[in-house]
Design an enzyme around this catalytic site. Structure first.
Site, mmCIF file in Angstrom:
data_model
loop_
_atom_site.group_PDB
_atom_site.id
_atom_site.type_symbol
_atom_site.label_atom_id
_atom_site.label_comp_id
_atom_site.label_asym_id
_atom_site.label_seq_id
_atom_site.Cartn_x
_atom_site.Cartn_y
_atom_site.Cartn_z
ATOM 1 N N GLY A 43 0.854 -1.181 0.000
ATOM 2 C CA GLY A 43 0.000 0.000 0.000
ATOM 3 C C GLY A 43 0.891 1.232 0.000
ATOM 4 C CB ALA A 45 2.639 2.469 4.715
ATOM 5 C CB SER A 285 -15.119 11.246 -1.002
ATOM 6 O OG SER A 285 -14.327 12.249 -0.423
ATOM 7 N NE ARG A 331 -13.304 10.899 7.616
ATOM 8 C CZ ARG A 331 -12.340 10.355 6.914
ATOM 9 N NH1 ARG A 331 -11.644 9.351 7.418
ATOM 10 N NH2 ARG A 331 -12.073 10.799 5.716
ATOM 11 C CD GLU A 425 -6.248 1.465 8.076
ATOM 12 O OE1 GLU A 425 -6.162 1.749 6.864
ATOM 13 O OE2 GLU A 425 -7.296 1.065 8.609
ATOM 14 C CB SER A 440 -5.181 7.502 6.415
ATOM 15 O OG SER A 440 -4.534 6.272 6.181
HETATM 16 C C1 LIG Z 1 -12.830 3.661 0.660
HETATM 17 C C2 LIG Z 1 -11.717 4.340 1.399
HETATM 18 C C3 LIG Z 1 -11.415 5.666 1.127
HETATM 19 C C4 LIG Z 1 -10.376 6.310 1.812
HETATM 20 N N1 LIG Z 1 -10.105 7.608 1.509
HETATM 21 C C5 LIG Z 1 -9.072 8.236 2.155
HETATM 22 C C6 LIG Z 1 -8.731 9.588 1.840
HETATM 23 O O1 LIG Z 1 -9.365 10.217 0.998
HETATM 24 N N2 LIG Z 1 -7.699 10.165 2.509
HETATM 25 C C7 LIG Z 1 -6.986 9.482 3.438
HETATM 26 O O2 LIG Z 1 -6.057 10.050 3.983
HETATM 27 N N3 LIG Z 1 -7.271 8.205 3.753
HETATM 28 C C8 LIG Z 1 -8.300 7.561 3.134
HETATM 29 N N4 LIG Z 1 -8.591 6.255 3.444
HETATM 30 C C9 LIG Z 1 -7.738 5.516 4.368
HETATM 31 C C10 LIG Z 1 -6.470 5.045 3.658
HETATM 32 O O3 LIG Z 1 -6.777 4.708 2.340
HETATM 33 C C11 LIG Z 1 -5.840 3.827 4.304
HETATM 34 O O4 LIG Z 1 -5.762 4.005 5.668
HETATM 35 C C12 LIG Z 1 -4.426 3.630 3.771
HETATM 36 O O5 LIG Z 1 -4.464 3.575 2.377
HETATM 37 C C13 LIG Z 1 -3.761 2.413 4.323
HETATM 38 O O6 LIG Z 1 -2.555 2.207 3.636
HETATM 39 P P1 LIG Z 1 -1.485 1.148 4.100
HETATM 40 O O7 LIG Z 1 -0.320 1.346 3.228
HETATM 41 O O8 LIG Z 1 -1.274 1.232 5.543
HETATM 42 O O9 LIG Z 1 -2.151 -0.267 3.848
HETATM 43 P P2 LIG Z 1 -2.950 -0.888 2.609
HETATM 44 O O10 LIG Z 1 -3.045 0.029 1.467
HETATM 45 O O11 LIG Z 1 -4.187 -1.468 3.170
HETATM 46 O O12 LIG Z 1 -2.018 -2.045 2.112
HETATM 47 C C14 LIG Z 1 -1.846 -3.222 2.810
HETATM 48 C C15 LIG Z 1 -0.876 -4.072 2.063
HETATM 49 O O13 LIG Z 1 -0.486 -5.139 2.885
HETATM 50 C C16 LIG Z 1 -0.587 -6.349 2.175
HETATM 51 N N5 LIG Z 1 -0.844 -7.389 3.168
HETATM 52 C C17 LIG Z 1 -1.729 -7.377 4.190
HETATM 53 N N6 LIG Z 1 -1.652 -8.503 4.891
HETATM 54 C C18 LIG Z 1 -0.695 -9.246 4.315
HETATM 55 C C19 LIG Z 1 -0.140 -10.513 4.586
HETATM 56 N N7 LIG Z 1 -0.539 -11.254 5.597
HETATM 57 N N8 LIG Z 1 0.835 -10.971 3.763
HETATM 58 C C20 LIG Z 1 1.281 -10.224 2.717
HETATM 59 N N9 LIG Z 1 0.802 -9.022 2.433
HETATM 60 C C21 LIG Z 1 -0.179 -8.543 3.223
HETATM 61 C C22 LIG Z 1 -1.648 -6.134 1.157
HETATM 62 O O14 LIG Z 1 -1.467 -7.003 0.085
HETATM 63 C C23 LIG Z 1 -1.406 -4.688 0.789
HETATM 64 O O15 LIG Z 1 -0.418 -4.634 -0.192
HETATM 65 C C24 LIG Z 1 -9.646 5.612 2.785
HETATM 66 C C25 LIG Z 1 -9.957 4.288 3.055
HETATM 67 C C26 LIG Z 1 -11.000 3.656 2.400
HETATM 68 C C27 LIG Z 1 -11.376 2.268 2.781
#
Ligand SMILES: Cc1cc2nc3c(=O)[nH]c(=O)nc-3n(C[C@H](O)[C@H](O)[C@H](O)COP(=O)(O)OP(=O)(O)OC[C@H]3O[C@@H](n4cnc5c(N)ncnc54)[C@H](O)[C@@H]3O)c2cc1C
Ligand code: SF4
Ligand code: FES
Lengths: 637, 258
Positions: A43, A45, A285, A331, A425, A440
């Protein structure tokens, strides 16, 4: 008891990060290729961290469960990303963003981290623009901004309604540039199963190849979990279908503390549930609240069409209750108020839904302007519900959206297991008890591009040339325990599918650990979760084989972790005997339904330690300090 | 409502596949197509059968994971929508529905409806990026991007990498996907230094991965859930030609004497 040292640098809050950077240990460019780092998750991050570390010269191994790293759940974020650039000249700055985030989080975040986040945020926009992220521009060619809930300035940058997608593609492209350069190796369709700790340091991972079912290991010098949030513990949420807690939970079972699991954000503007076949709720949104007005009919059971209800028979409850923020309250406040009006029987058509009305905005600004801002969201809404928001108000209701809780990390984003990091996250992060919109994406990219690539050197420096390989017996032992666990799942010969049990878990959590919680309800929920665990062990069936693609098996594995987590969430919510942010205990509220905190007893982070299967978790707390911004009662009136 | 499904089943990349017939009652018009498949899978599991394997994640049309050919059309009957955005109200009671994976030599079937699209990642690796490290960067307002150019770049950047364009193309070409990225980056000022090299290496990679050539059927544009326009293919062709003919950015050095 967990030993928690947040390692917050000395000095004035404005100086801490700079001081820290000056003193953090470094690894020289010629030595970096000798280090292996595993990044789990692609993701925002994970992709940002992996690309940055690979570009520094580390050997990076990157995994995700999707078929391509570009599809990580971050791709779905719509609204935007914050940065206090003050392009609008509306008084914004680092302090304001710090203030808004601390206040928005209801004073349950670590001050030093929040300040750092606000400080590095402007650089993220620069970074992304340099990567070619097509941010919205004004006619003169400058970057455009929009406003988001909970703040009084316009600091949100966006790419139509697909900001997450575009930031994600920027990070994905940077990551794959490194794959092409040979600095990073991708493992798509791969699921982390376990982390391997040797002599008190995280030294690698065990994973399952989702295509062939093989169980393998990677030995590493550091492991970074960027595995996203656990909102799907509620079954129905706005998260992607496959989001799960497994990676974080397996690390937790190997000793990593889990912080504030009960802090879950319920997003106020989602399309209401339409049937029990549904597994995924669609977010509309929050930016819509810039122009949309939220209301319900004043008369309970009013069945007239919305346009037939005259102005004075409409209850614009957010505008009336919160005159200064109106529809742009944070929110948690917006969501809770939607619940209240529906509890009072004012929900539209007697159902649990409220209107989000654009009629005034279209009248004042024209359909074109509104269409340009929200066209794709309106289309999406119409596709799902068959109603056009250009003509009739949207119907919305809150849904589970984001998890502020997660793995505990110190200032360096390292968990209490040396060498194991958590970002995005997946960590307990900087949002306290409630996250503000568009922050986020900011935090994920701050962690990935700005912070981790600096702080990780500190612990790598200390283990120079002290390599471990997968020949170490710990790997074989961990692989065996994963194989046994999977064999155990495959041996279940009951009749209920993993999805059916998960759905039931979701209902329990939504009713008892959702928007409003009580001691009684939480206690009842823990009992129900225990019986679901029993059902999972005795009544569940996992079809197919383990040596091939088996999505039911994947689901079954994740369900087990969700069940354990759900129990801990209820316990955490029960023991946090106060209300704060999204955590609303009905026992602690003012007469007009606002949260009542208890800073003396709960001005802390609750960090839970796994004590083994069947034994209750043990809690340790990290005290929070409030020096830069003194405690105050949050008010958006 | 009730539907009759003919679902492609295939055990693995090397196995031969075929259609399997299932009847599903209790289908609701508000169900999404994938929720309908979930319901089928629940039915299969409770009858002791193997559920159907298919890719999906976001279930709202943005991640590009879902990938079914429905009644001969990639992503099914909708206009500008992905498989996960199709609702069952697009079908009638008693309809027969044929469900297959995206088919193309470059997308081998993993299992049932799931295919391997990592060839797309490799096309991106060939140059679908702007080379940059993380760290301090210039102020973005220092390089102005006219509104219309930013919007045009965004039109191209909307591609979700689903592969429907490939599945729809009689030649299984990946032109629309590749052109979308070449155009997104080639339109922006930041993308200029690598523009020519990018166009060349991505097109060459596309050929190498076994995707076909474009003969202007324009089926891709019809199938594309994001409405990515084929005019980007024209743009990419121009960039490619220009790069091939004059290699504007290549340093030539002094002419060799012999
Ligand atoms: C519909 C929606 C709209 C949003 N809009 C906004 C916005 O406008 N602004 C904002 O700031 N935030 C927004 N958010 C929140 C934000 O999108 C998320 O909090 C953020 O993208 C999380 O990113 P991340 O990199 O932490 O994890 P994620 O993007 O969830 O990525 C997780 C990664 O981990 C991998 N993974 C997980 N478990 C395993 C495992 N066991 N083994 C191998 N790989 C694994 C997955 O494959 C994926 O690649 C929104 C969220 C949603 C649901
Ligand atoms: S161009 Fe359209 S059809 Fe092709 S991969 Fe991109 S979004 Fe899918
Ligand atoms: S599941 Fe993400 S686009 Fe269909």
């Amino acid at each position: 008891m967990l030993e928690l040292d947040a390692s917050i640098p000395e000095g004035d809050i404005r100086e801490k990060w700079r001081n820290h950077l000056e003193h953090v240990k470094l690894v020289g460019p010629r030595n970096r290729p000798k280090y292996d780092i595993v990044v789990v998750g692609t993701g925002l991050a994970g992709a940002a961290a992996a690309s940055s570390l690979a570009a520094q010269g580390y050997r990076v191994h990157v995994m995700c469960f999707q078929d391509s790293s570009r599809r990580a759940h971050s791709i779905a974020a719509q609204g935007g990303i914050n940065a206090p650039k003050n392009y609008r000249n509306d008084g914004d700055g680092v302090y304001r963003l710090f203030y808004d985030t601390q206040k928005g989080g209801d004073f349950r975040a670590r001050e030093a981290n929040v300040w750092r986040l606000a400080e590095v945020a402007t650089g993220i926009i620069d970074q992304c623009a340099a990567q070619g992220v097509p941010f919205a521009r004004e006619y003169g060619g400058q970057l455009a901004n929009r406003s988001f809930g909970g703040v009084l300035v316009e600091r949100t940058f966006y790419c139509r309604g697909q900001t997450g997608q575009q930031l994600m593609l920027g990070a994905y492209q940077a990551l794959h540039q490194q794959v092409a350069a040979g600095n990073a190796v991708m493992y798509p369709r791969t699921e982390l199963q376990d982390v391997v700790n040797i002599d008190g340091r995280c030294r690698g991972v065990v994973y399952r190849c989702l295509q062939t079912g093989e169980i393998r290991s990677i030995a590493a010098d550091a492991v970074v979990l960027a595995t996203g949030g656990y909102g799907n513990v509620f079954f129905q949420s706005t998260n992607a279908f496959n989001c799960n807690v497994t990676a974080a939970w397996r690390a937790h079972k190997r000793g990593a503390g889990f912080a504030n699991p009960c802090y879950v954000q319920i997003h106020p503007t989602c399309i209401p549930v339409s049937g029990d076949f549904q597994c995924k709720l669609t977010l509309m949104s929050e930016s819509l609240r810039n122009d949309g007005r939220v209301w319900v009919p004043k008369k309970p059971g009013d069945t007239r069409r919305p346009e037939q209800i005259p102005e004075d028979e409409r209850y614009y409850y957010l505008e009336e209750r919160y005159p200064s923020f109106g529809n742009l309250v944070p929110r948690d406040v917006a969501a809770r108020n939607a619940k209240y009006v529906c509890d009072e029987g004012l929900g539209v058509d007697g159902k649990r839904q409220v209107y989000l009305d654009f009629a005034d905005a279209i009248r004042d600004r024209g359909e074109n302007v509104i269409g340009e801002r929200y066209g794709n969201l309106f289309d999406m809404y119409e596709e799902i519900t068959t109603d056009s928001p250009y003509k009739v108000p949207m119907r919305i209701f809150p849904a589970v959206h984001y998890c502020m809780g997660g793995l505990w990390v110190d200032y360096n984003l390292m968990t209490n297991i040396p060498g194991l990091y958590a970002i995005g996250e997946a960590n307990f992060s900087d949002h306290g008890a409630n996250r503000l919109g568009a922050s986020s994406l900011m935090q994920c990219l701050a962690d990935g591009y700005m912070i981790l690539p600096q702080t990780i050197n500190d612990s790598l420096h200390d283990i120079y040339m002290d390599k471990v390989t997968t020949d170490h017996p710990a790997f074989a032992a961990h692989e065996q325990s994963v194989r046994d666990h999977i064999a155990g799942l495959m041996a279940r010969r009951g009749s209920r599918s993993p999805m059916a049990i998960h759905k039931e878990l979701g209902e329990v959590m939504w009713h008892h650990c959702g928007m409003a919680r009580t001691a009684e309800g939480l206690t009842e929920a823990m009992g129900k979760i225990d019986s679901l665990k029993h059902a999972c062990e005795h009544d569940m069936v996992v079809p197919g084989r383990a040596d091939t693609t088996n999505q039911a098996l994947e689901r079954a594995g994740r369900l087990g972790d969700f069940l354990d987590l759900a129990h801990l969430m209820c316990r955490d919510a029960l023991e946090r005997d106060e209300s704060c942010g999204c955590h609303f205990r009905e026992e602690h509220q003012t007469d007009d339904g606002e949260v009542v905190r208890n800073d003396e007893a709960f001005g802390n982070v609750a960090v839970w330690e796994w004590k083994g299967e069947g034994s209750p978790h043990e809690k340790t707390t990290e005290a929070l300090s409030f020096d830069a911004l003194p405690l105050m009662t949050r008010s958006y009136k | 409502m009730r539907v009759i499904l003919h679902v492609w089943r295939q055990d693995g990349p090397e196995a031969s596949g075929g259609f399997e017939r299932h009847e599903l009652s209790a289908v609701e018009p508000d169900m999404s197509f994938l929720e309908m498949l979930d319901t089928l899978n629940e039915q299969l599991i409770s009858n002791g059968h193997d559920p159907v394997t298919f890719d999906s994640d976001c279930r709202e049309g943005i991640c590009g994971a879902c990938s079914c050919v429905i009644n001969g059309r990639p992503h099914g009957p909708g206009h500008k929508s992905t498989t996960c955005q199709i609702r069952m109200r697009a079908f009638c009671d008693g309809d027969e529905i044929w469900i297959e994976p995206f088919r193309s030599g470059a997308f081998p079937v993993v299992k049932d409806l799931m295919v391997d699209r990592t060839a797309f990642d490799r096309i991106i690796e060939a140059g679908g990026y702007i080379s940059t490290h993380s760290g301090p960067k210039p102020e973005p307002n220092a390089s102005l991007v006219p509104h219309s150019i930013a919007e045009e770049a965004m039109d191209a950047a909307e591609c979700i990498g689903c592969g429907a364009c490939v599945a729809a193309c009689p030649n299984a070409a990946a032109m629309l996907f590749t052109a979308a990225k070449v155009s997104h980056l080639g339109l922006l000022p930041q993308g200029q230094p690598e523009r020519w090299k990018r166009a060349r290496s991505m097109v060459e990679k596309m050929d190498e991965e076994g995707f076909g050539a474009c003969t202007n059927f324009a089926e891709c544009q019809d199938a594309c859930p994001k409405g990515v326009s084929i005019r980007f293919i024209g743009r990419m062709n121009r960039d490619y030609m220009k790069a091939a003919l004059c290699e504007p950015e290549t340093r030539q050095g002094p002419l060799k004497a012999h």
